[in-house]
Design a protein around this motif. Structure first.
Motif, PDB file in Angstrom:
ATOM      1  N   LYS A 177       9.456  -5.713   5.492  1.00  0.00           N
ATOM      2  CA  LYS A 177       8.142  -6.232   5.844  1.00  0.00           C
ATOM      3  C   LYS A 177       8.204  -6.804   7.251  1.00  0.00           C
ATOM      4  N   ALA A 178       7.353  -6.292   8.148  1.00  0.00           N
ATOM      5  CA  ALA A 178       7.300  -6.746   9.534  1.00  0.00           C
ATOM      6  C   ALA A 178       6.024  -7.554   9.737  1.00  0.00           C
ATOM      7  N   THR A 179       6.178  -8.830  10.020  1.00  0.00           N
ATOM      8  CA  THR A 179       5.038  -9.722  10.225  1.00  0.00           C
ATOM      9  C   THR A 179       4.987 -10.135  11.688  1.00  0.00           C
ATOM     10  N   ALA A 180       3.827  -9.943  12.313  1.00  0.00           N
ATOM     11  CA  ALA A 180       3.669 -10.244  13.729  1.00  0.00           C
ATOM     12  C   ALA A 180       2.972 -11.590  13.918  1.00  0.00           C
ATOM     13  N   THR A 181       3.449 -12.330  14.884  1.00  0.00           N
ATOM     14  CA  THR A 181       2.780 -13.555  15.339  1.00  0.00           C
ATOM     15  C   THR A 181       2.895 -13.595  16.854  1.00  0.00           C
ATOM     16  N   GLN A 182       2.099 -14.408  17.489  1.00  0.00           N
ATOM     17  CA  GLN A 182       2.188 -14.541  18.940  1.00  0.00           C
ATOM     18  C   GLN A 182       3.449 -15.327  19.311  1.00  0.00           C
ATOM     19  N   TRP A 183       4.473 -14.742  19.875  1.00  0.00           N
ATOM     20  CA  TRP A 183       4.643 -13.358  20.247  1.00  0.00           C
ATOM     21  C   TRP A 183       6.040 -12.982  19.804  1.00  0.00           C
ATOM     22  N   GLN A 184       6.172 -12.639  18.551  1.00  0.00           N
ATOM     23  CA  GLN A 184       7.458 -12.309  17.948  1.00  0.00           C
ATOM     24  C   GLN A 184       7.209 -11.459  16.707  1.00  0.00           C
ATOM     25  N   TRP A 185       8.300 -10.954  16.144  1.00  0.00           N
ATOM     26  CA  TRP A 185       8.253 -10.223  14.878  1.00  0.00           C
ATOM     27  C   TRP A 185       9.181 -10.900  13.885  1.00  0.00           C
TER      28      TRP A 185
ATOM     29  N   THR B 135      -3.363 -16.682  10.387  1.00  0.00           N
ATOM     30  CA  THR B 135      -4.157 -17.341  11.429  1.00  0.00           C
ATOM     31  C   THR B 135      -3.932 -16.728  12.804  1.00  0.00           C
ATOM     32  N   ASP B 136      -3.332 -15.537  12.860  1.00  0.00           N
ATOM     33  CA  ASP B 136      -2.986 -14.921  14.136  1.00  0.00           C
ATOM     34  C   ASP B 136      -4.023 -13.875  14.523  1.00  0.00           C
ATOM     35  N   VAL B 137      -3.670 -13.034  15.503  1.00  0.00           N
ATOM     36  CA  VAL B 137      -4.550 -11.981  16.004  1.00  0.00           C
ATOM     37  C   VAL B 137      -3.982 -10.623  15.601  1.00  0.00           C
ATOM     38  N   ILE B 138      -4.678  -9.553  15.972  1.00  0.00           N
ATOM     39  CA  ILE B 138      -4.218  -8.204  15.652  1.00  0.00           C
ATOM     40  C   ILE B 138      -3.097  -7.795  16.614  1.00  0.00           C
ATOM     41  N   HIS B 139      -2.017  -7.282  16.061  1.00  0.00           N
ATOM     42  CA  HIS B 139      -0.911  -6.725  16.827  1.00  0.00           C
ATOM     43  C   HIS B 139      -0.756  -5.254  16.432  1.00  0.00           C
ATOM     44  N   SER B 140       0.269  -4.598  16.928  1.00  0.00           N
ATOM     45  CA  SER B 140       0.518  -3.204  16.555  1.00  0.00           C
ATOM     46  C   SER B 140       2.006  -2.916  16.611  1.00  0.00           C
ATOM     47  N   PHE B 141       2.526  -2.361  15.525  1.00  0.00           N
ATOM     48  CA  PHE B 141       3.946  -2.011  15.410  1.00  0.00           C
ATOM     49  C   PHE B 141       4.118  -0.580  15.888  1.00  0.00           C
ATOM     50  N   SER B 142       4.744  -0.412  17.046  1.00  0.00           N
ATOM     51  CA  SER B 142       4.856   0.908  17.665  1.00  0.00           C
ATOM     52  C   SER B 142       6.303   1.222  17.993  1.00  0.00           C
TER      53      SER B 142
ATOM     54  N   ASP C 239      -1.282  -0.753  13.126  1.00  0.00           N
ATOM     55  CA  ASP C 239      -1.824  -2.078  13.430  1.00  0.00           C
ATOM     56  C   ASP C 239      -1.331  -3.124  12.446  1.00  0.00           C
ATOM     57  N   ALA C 240      -1.029  -4.303  12.974  1.00  0.00           N
ATOM     58  CA  ALA C 240      -0.674  -5.471  12.159  1.00  0.00           C
ATOM     59  C   ALA C 240      -1.884  -6.400  12.157  1.00  0.00           C
ATOM     60  N   ILE C 241      -2.603  -6.428  11.041  1.00  0.00           N
ATOM     61  CA  ILE C 241      -3.876  -7.139  10.946  1.00  0.00           C
ATOM     62  C   ILE C 241      -3.728  -8.337  10.013  1.00  0.00           C
TER      63      ILE C 241
ATOM     64  N   GLN D 182       7.292  -1.430  21.290  1.00  0.00           N
ATOM     65  CA  GLN D 182       6.596  -2.636  21.728  1.00  0.00           C
ATOM     66  C   GLN D 182       5.321  -2.817  20.923  1.00  0.00           C
ATOM     67  N   CYS D 183       4.812  -4.030  20.934  1.00  0.00           N
ATOM     68  CA  CYS D 183       3.473  -4.257  20.400  1.00  0.00           C
ATOM     69  C   CYS D 183       2.497  -3.520  21.305  1.00  0.00           C
ATOM     70  N   SER D 184       1.665  -2.674  20.734  1.00  0.00           N
ATOM     71  CA  SER D 184       0.762  -1.851  21.537  1.00  0.00           C
ATOM     72  C   SER D 184      -0.699  -2.205  21.308  1.00  0.00           C
ATOM     73  N   GLN D 185      -0.957  -3.436  20.917  1.00  0.00           N
ATOM     74  CA  GLN D 185      -2.320  -3.948  20.775  1.00  0.00           C
ATOM     75  C   GLN D 185      -2.417  -5.247  21.564  1.00  0.00           C
ATOM     76  N   LEU D 186      -3.326  -5.292  22.533  1.00  0.00           N
ATOM     77  CA  LEU D 186      -3.440  -6.469  23.384  1.00  0.00           C
ATOM     78  C   LEU D 186      -3.640  -7.714  22.525  1.00  0.00           C
ATOM     79  N   CYS D 187      -2.674  -8.652  22.593  1.00  0.00           N
ATOM     80  CA  CYS D 187      -2.663  -9.775  21.655  1.00  0.00           C
ATOM     81  C   CYS D 187      -2.532 -11.128  22.335  1.00  0.00           C
ATOM     82  N   GLY D 188      -2.706 -11.199  23.637  1.00  0.00           N
ATOM     83  CA  GLY D 188      -2.637 -12.482  24.310  1.00  0.00           C
ATOM     84  C   GLY D 188      -1.790 -12.418  25.562  1.00  0.00           C
ATOM     85  N   LYS D 189      -1.509 -13.575  26.133  1.00  0.00           N
ATOM     86  CA  LYS D 189      -0.867 -13.638  27.447  1.00  0.00           C
ATOM     87  C   LYS D 189       0.553 -13.083  27.446  1.00  0.00           C
ATOM     88  N   ASP D 190       1.268 -13.159  26.327  1.00  0.00           N
ATOM     89  CA  ASP D 190       2.638 -12.652  26.257  1.00  0.00           C
ATOM     90  C   ASP D 190       2.733 -11.332  25.502  1.00  0.00           C
TER      91      ASP D 190
END
Length: 297
Positions: free
Chosen positions: A129-137, A198-205, A214-216, A236-244
């Motif tokens: 299970k891969a869980t994304a948060t700003q800005w790590q996995w 409580t995070d934003v959309i990321h993408s596992f690529s 997409d990680a929603i 890399q994360c391929s969904q614009l998810c913030g400054k990092d």
């Protein structure tokens, strides 16, 4: 002399072609094709990409030729009295049936590829299970005897020496991480992808695996892969998810089944020691003596 020169160039081309699979682990400068395939899905994606070029290139050249003919033959100076033709049955049939046939020959293999890619094989060997948060996995291995979960951050330049990852060809800048996802070669790996509530959309690529999902937050997506060769592969994360967003890499280390089992048994007790011992066995990097005593390969 000419024959020798031709033979020399042919040898160079074959040597370069033979070296291409080794470049599959990470993006390269001036790369004009998809990354070399490391999974069956990516092999089909690369085939489909090259297959569509047999349609795209002739159509592009045909349209270019039509534009040149129109510009040269039907310009005002060469054709002062324009044609007033309002209907041509042959042209109407050609530009209707032609695109239909092209779309038909593209649609059938694309549907087959999507089916193969989206249908998860039954009874996968490994589930992560891969869980994304700003800005790590965060990676969580399921179904094992002991629970194993850890975070994966981009490797800082100041931490390279301590991590034993000073070789930038193997651990490139902005792509290397402190803890890679480790999986066995030749085994079906099911990946559950989501983001923190409580995070934003990321993408596992992972380009070499043919994966982009997409990680929603609040939603659990799934995909799969089966790596055919050992090594470290980067995405890399391929969904614009913030400054990092640009500093959120993905690294997957594919090893033999025996080394994977040994790593799994040791990682539950000391992840850092297990990773360094695995690096010592795979990369040829000498691990500290106390770590070698803790984990033996």
């Amino acid at each position: 002399m000419i024959r020798k020169a031709i033979s020399c160039w042919i040898g160079v081309i074959f040597c370069l072609a033979g070296a291409l699979p080794a470049l599959a682990d990470q993006p390269r400068q001036w790369e004009f094709d998809l990354q070399a395939a490391a999974t069956p899905v990516m092999q089909q994606i690369r085939w489909f990409n090259h297959y569509t070029l047999w349609f795209i290139v002739p159509i592009t050249l045909f349209v270019l030729a039509l534009l040149i003919i129109v510009v040269m033959r039907f310009r005002a100076s060469a054709n002062p009295v324009p044609s007033r033709t309002s209907h041509n049955t042959a042209i109407e049939l050609a530009w209707t049936l032609g695109p239909v046939l092209v779309l038909f020959f593209i649609a059938i293999p694309s549907f087959n590829l999507l089916t193969y890619q989206l249908v998860i094989p039954q009874n996968p060997d490994v589930t992560v299970k891969a869980t994304a948060t700003q800005w790590q996995w965060n990676y969580e291995y399921e179904g094992g005897q002991k629970p194993l979960a850890f975070d994966s951050f981009m490797l800082k330049e100041t931490d390279r020496a301590n991590a034993g990852k000073t070789d930038k060809a193997l651990y490139p800048r902005l792509l290397a991480v402190d803890n890679e996802m480790v999986v066995p070669v030749g085994k079906t790996v099911r990946v559950l992808v989501t983001a923190a509530p409580t995070d934003v959309i990321h993408s596992f690529s992972m380009p070499a695996f043919g994966i982009k999902l997409d990680a929603i937050p609040g939603r659990l997506n799934e995909t799969w892969f089966r790596a055919d060769k050992e090594g470290i592969f980067y995405g890399q994360c391929s969904q614009l998810c913030g400054k990092d967003h640009a500093f959120m890499p993905i690294a997957i280390r594919v090893v033999s089944e025996d080394r994977y089992k040994t790593w799994m048994a040791a990682a539950g007790q000391d992840l850092g020691a297990a990773n360094k011992a695995l690096m010592a066995a795979v990369d040829g990097v000498r691990a500290p003596q106390q770590l070698a005593q803790t984990v033996s390969y």
